[in-house]
Design a protein around this motif. Sequence first.
Motif, short mmCIF file in Angstrom:
data_model
loop_
_atom_site.label_atom_id
_atom_site.label_comp_id
_atom_site.label_asym_id
_atom_site.label_seq_id
_atom_site.Cartn_x
_atom_site.Cartn_y
_atom_site.Cartn_z
N PRO A 11 0.81 -1.23 0.00
CA PRO A 11 0.00 0.00 0.00
C PRO A 11 0.84 1.27 0.00
O PRO A 11 0.31 2.35 -0.28
N GLN A 16 -4.09 5.68 -1.97
CA GLN A 16 -5.08 4.61 -1.92
C GLN A 16 -5.92 4.49 -3.19
O GLN A 16 -6.07 3.41 -3.74
N PHE A 17 -6.49 5.57 -3.66
CA PHE A 17 -7.39 5.48 -4.81
C PHE A 17 -6.64 5.09 -6.08
O PHE A 17 -7.16 4.35 -6.91
N ILE A 20 -5.89 1.31 -5.80
CA ILE A 20 -7.09 0.50 -6.05
C ILE A 20 -7.32 0.36 -7.55
O ILE A 20 -7.56 -0.73 -8.06
N HIS A 21 -7.21 1.44 -8.27
CA HIS A 21 -7.39 1.42 -9.72
C HIS A 21 -6.35 0.51 -10.39
O HIS A 21 -6.69 -0.30 -11.26
N GLN A 24 -7.06 -3.21 -9.59
CA GLN A 24 -8.20 -3.72 -10.37
C GLN A 24 -7.81 -3.92 -11.83
O GLN A 24 -8.19 -4.93 -12.44
N THR A 49 -13.85 -5.33 -6.89
CA THR A 49 -13.92 -4.74 -5.56
C THR A 49 -12.59 -4.79 -4.81
O THR A 49 -12.52 -4.40 -3.65
N THR A 51 -8.94 -4.02 -3.32
CA THR A 51 -8.26 -2.80 -2.88
C THR A 51 -6.74 -3.00 -2.81
O THR A 51 -5.99 -2.20 -3.32
N ASP A 52 -6.29 -4.08 -2.16
CA ASP A 52 -4.85 -4.31 -2.05
C ASP A 52 -4.49 -5.80 -2.07
O ASP A 52 -3.37 -6.17 -1.73
#
Length: 87
Positions: A11, A16-17, A20-21, A24, A49, A51-52
């Motif tokens: 992370p 964060q955002f 996440i992208h 995915q 969905t 995240t990490d």
Amino acid sequence: MTRSLTIHFDPAQAEQFLLIHRVQNFGEDVFRELRVTQWGEIDIHEVDTATDCLVVRRIANSKVRRLKAWIEREMARQHLKGLVEIG
């Protein structure tokens, strides 16, 4: 008997955002590769969905190391840092 691979993304490599992208997008690449090679399965709903962390399931014992190596190379190619664990 089948195995699984869990991909834990670091992370600290992006906010964060953005991470996440990227996770995915990476998961979608893994999904497409697995559809072609039939080396394992990844749930596209989990990818959407994520995240990490991503989990690849139902990997034949004979393919687990090859798939792990491919995932690690693809992570490096996409400049993603993380750990791939065999389960």
